[in-house]
Design a protein around this motif. Structure first.
Motif, PDB file in Angstrom:
ATOM      1  N   UNK A   1       0.520  -1.227  -0.126  1.00 53.62           N
ATOM      2  CA  UNK A   1      -0.047  -0.152  -0.063  1.00 53.62           C
ATOM      3  C   UNK A   1       0.959   1.148   0.128  1.00 53.62           C
ATOM      4  N   UNK A   2       2.074   1.003   0.606  1.00 45.78           N
ATOM      5  CA  UNK A   2       3.094   2.016   0.543  1.00 45.78           C
ATOM      6  C   UNK A   2       3.580   2.384  -0.470  1.00 45.78           C
ATOM      7  N   UNK A   3       3.894   1.600  -1.046  1.00 48.63           N
ATOM      8  CA  UNK A   3       5.004   1.491  -2.617  1.00 48.63           C
ATOM      9  C   UNK A   3       4.177   2.082  -3.343  1.00 48.63           C
ATOM     10  N   UNK A   4       3.024   1.562  -3.794  1.00 50.74           N
ATOM     11  CA  UNK A   4       1.688   1.553  -4.658  1.00 50.74           C
ATOM     12  C   UNK A   4       2.242   1.163  -5.895  1.00 50.74           C
ATOM     13  N   UNK A   5       2.657   1.526  -7.015  1.00 54.30           N
ATOM     14  CA  UNK A   5       1.950   1.042  -8.231  1.00 54.30           C
ATOM     15  C   UNK A   5       2.477  -0.027  -8.318  1.00 54.30           C
ATOM     16  N   UNK A   6       3.976   0.624  -7.666  1.00 55.92           N
ATOM     17  CA  UNK A   6       5.752   0.524  -8.594  1.00 55.92           C
ATOM     18  C   UNK A   6       5.840  -1.177  -7.778  1.00 55.92           C
ATOM     19  N   UNK A   7       4.554  -2.173  -6.869  1.00 57.35           N
ATOM     20  CA  UNK A   7       4.685  -3.118  -6.010  1.00 57.35           C
ATOM     21  C   UNK A   7       4.703  -4.613  -7.005  1.00 57.35           C
ATOM     22  N   UNK A   8       5.363  -5.705  -6.685  1.00 56.15           N
ATOM     23  CA  UNK A   8       4.708  -6.553  -6.638  1.00 56.15           C
ATOM     24  C   UNK A   8       5.189  -7.263  -5.755  1.00 56.15           C
ATOM     25  N   UNK A   9       4.476  -8.119  -5.693  1.00 61.12           N
ATOM     26  CA  UNK A   9       4.832  -9.420  -4.637  1.00 61.12           C
ATOM     27  C   UNK A   9       4.273 -11.166  -4.333  1.00 61.12           C
ATOM     28  N   UNK A  10       5.441 -11.520  -4.920  1.00 60.66           N
ATOM     29  CA  UNK A  10       5.339 -13.259  -5.126  1.00 60.66           C
ATOM     30  C   UNK A  10       5.120 -13.907  -3.780  1.00 60.66           C
ATOM     31  N   UNK A  11       5.000 -15.364  -3.961  1.00 59.53           N
ATOM     32  CA  UNK A  11       5.010 -16.269  -2.872  1.00 59.53           C
ATOM     33  C   UNK A  11       5.106 -17.290  -4.181  1.00 59.53           C
ATOM     34  N   UNK A  12       5.597 -18.313  -3.287  1.00 53.15           N
ATOM     35  CA  UNK A  12       5.870 -19.947  -3.808  1.00 53.15           C
ATOM     36  C   UNK A  12       5.357 -20.743  -2.697  1.00 53.15           C
ATOM     37  N   UNK A  13       5.192 -22.113  -2.922  1.00 52.39           N
ATOM     38  CA  UNK A  13       5.146 -23.137  -2.502  1.00 52.39           C
ATOM     39  C   UNK A  13       5.356 -23.138  -1.385  1.00 52.39           C
ATOM     40  N   UNK A  14       5.424 -24.022  -0.254  1.00 53.85           N
ATOM     41  CA  UNK A  14       6.430 -23.946   0.691  1.00 53.85           C
ATOM     42  C   UNK A  14       6.211 -23.179   1.817  1.00 53.85           C
ATOM     43  N   UNK A  15       7.355 -24.089   3.386  1.00 49.93           N
ATOM     44  CA  UNK A  15       7.759 -23.493   4.292  1.00 49.93           C
ATOM     45  C   UNK A  15       9.043 -22.706   4.279  1.00 49.93           C
ATOM     46  N   UNK A  16       9.754 -23.041   3.427  1.00 55.04           N
ATOM     47  CA  UNK A  16      11.251 -22.878   3.999  1.00 55.04           C
ATOM     48  C   UNK A  16      10.985 -21.059   3.783  1.00 55.04           C
ATOM     49  N   UNK A  17      12.370 -20.402   4.307  1.00 54.02           N
ATOM     50  CA  UNK A  17      13.082 -19.114   4.534  1.00 54.02           C
ATOM     51  C   UNK A  17      13.783 -18.677   3.220  1.00 54.02           C
TER      52      UNK A  17
END
Length: 189
Positions: free
Chosen positions: A144-160
């Motif tokens: 929300x703070x970054x706005x339009x330039x923000x991308x968030x990707x998640x991947x399967x699993x729980x490995x850090x």
């Protein structure tokens, strides 16, 4: 072209960080991997966290800022886990910041600045879906703070640190997809 400053995790400047840097260099990027852990490297996360605690949060922040002081041209700040904190800190405070790549971590914006996220500094966040070290609400608020330039990707699993080929939990498939997304991000900088 922006230089990439790639900051290691609490486990130190491990071979996996070097492998990541080489993969980015093969894409034509200039990459620096500064060591803020006095040359110490840890196979065990708990030992790395003890080193972090021995250095202390104020000194770690000072070390990140010193790394930033060495940057004279456009830069993308990138980091793994604890290094993601440093990358976020430098991306929001350094005048030459052109982007941030946060691998396996993100912190609340208030931990790195009392102000707003700078205009024109895009961010990518990458982590496993059930990474116990990543707080989804924090990532969402950063978006929300970054706005339009923000991308968030998640991947399967729980490995850090799933993208480090020398650590348990490494996922070649997830790492390959992450690096493809990173290359796409960097092509737009």
């Amino acid at each position: 072209m922006a230089e990439i400053i790639l900051l290691h995790s609490a486990q130190g400047l491990r071979p996996g960080v070097g492998a990541a840097a080489e993969a980015l260099r093969e894409g034509g990027h200039m990459v620096r991997t500064p060591d803020y852990y006095d040359g110490e490297v840890f196979d065990d996360l708990q030992a790395g966290l003890r080193k972090r605690d021995a250095i202390g949060p104020e000194e770690i922040e000072l070390r990140f800022r010193r790394i930033g002081d060495e940057v004279t041209g456009p830069a993308v700040f990138a980091g793994f886990s604890l290094g993601a904190y440093g990358a976020q800190l430098l991306a929001v405070t350094h005048p030459a910041a052109r982007g941030a790549l946060l691998f396996h971590g993100a912190v609340p914006l208030a931990e790195v600045t009392a102000g707003d996220w700078p205009d024109g500094v895009p961010v990518q966040v990458h982590h496993a879906e059930r990474d116990p070290w990543v707080d989804e609400d924090t990532v969402a608020r950063l978006g929300t703070a970054v706005g339009a330039g923000f991308e968030h990707f998640t991947y399967p699993g729980d490995a850090h640190l799933f993208a480090d080929p020398d650590l348990p939990g490494y996922s070649g498939e997830s790492a390959a997809l992450m690096w493809k997304r990173v290359r796409d991000f960097l092509s737009r900088i």
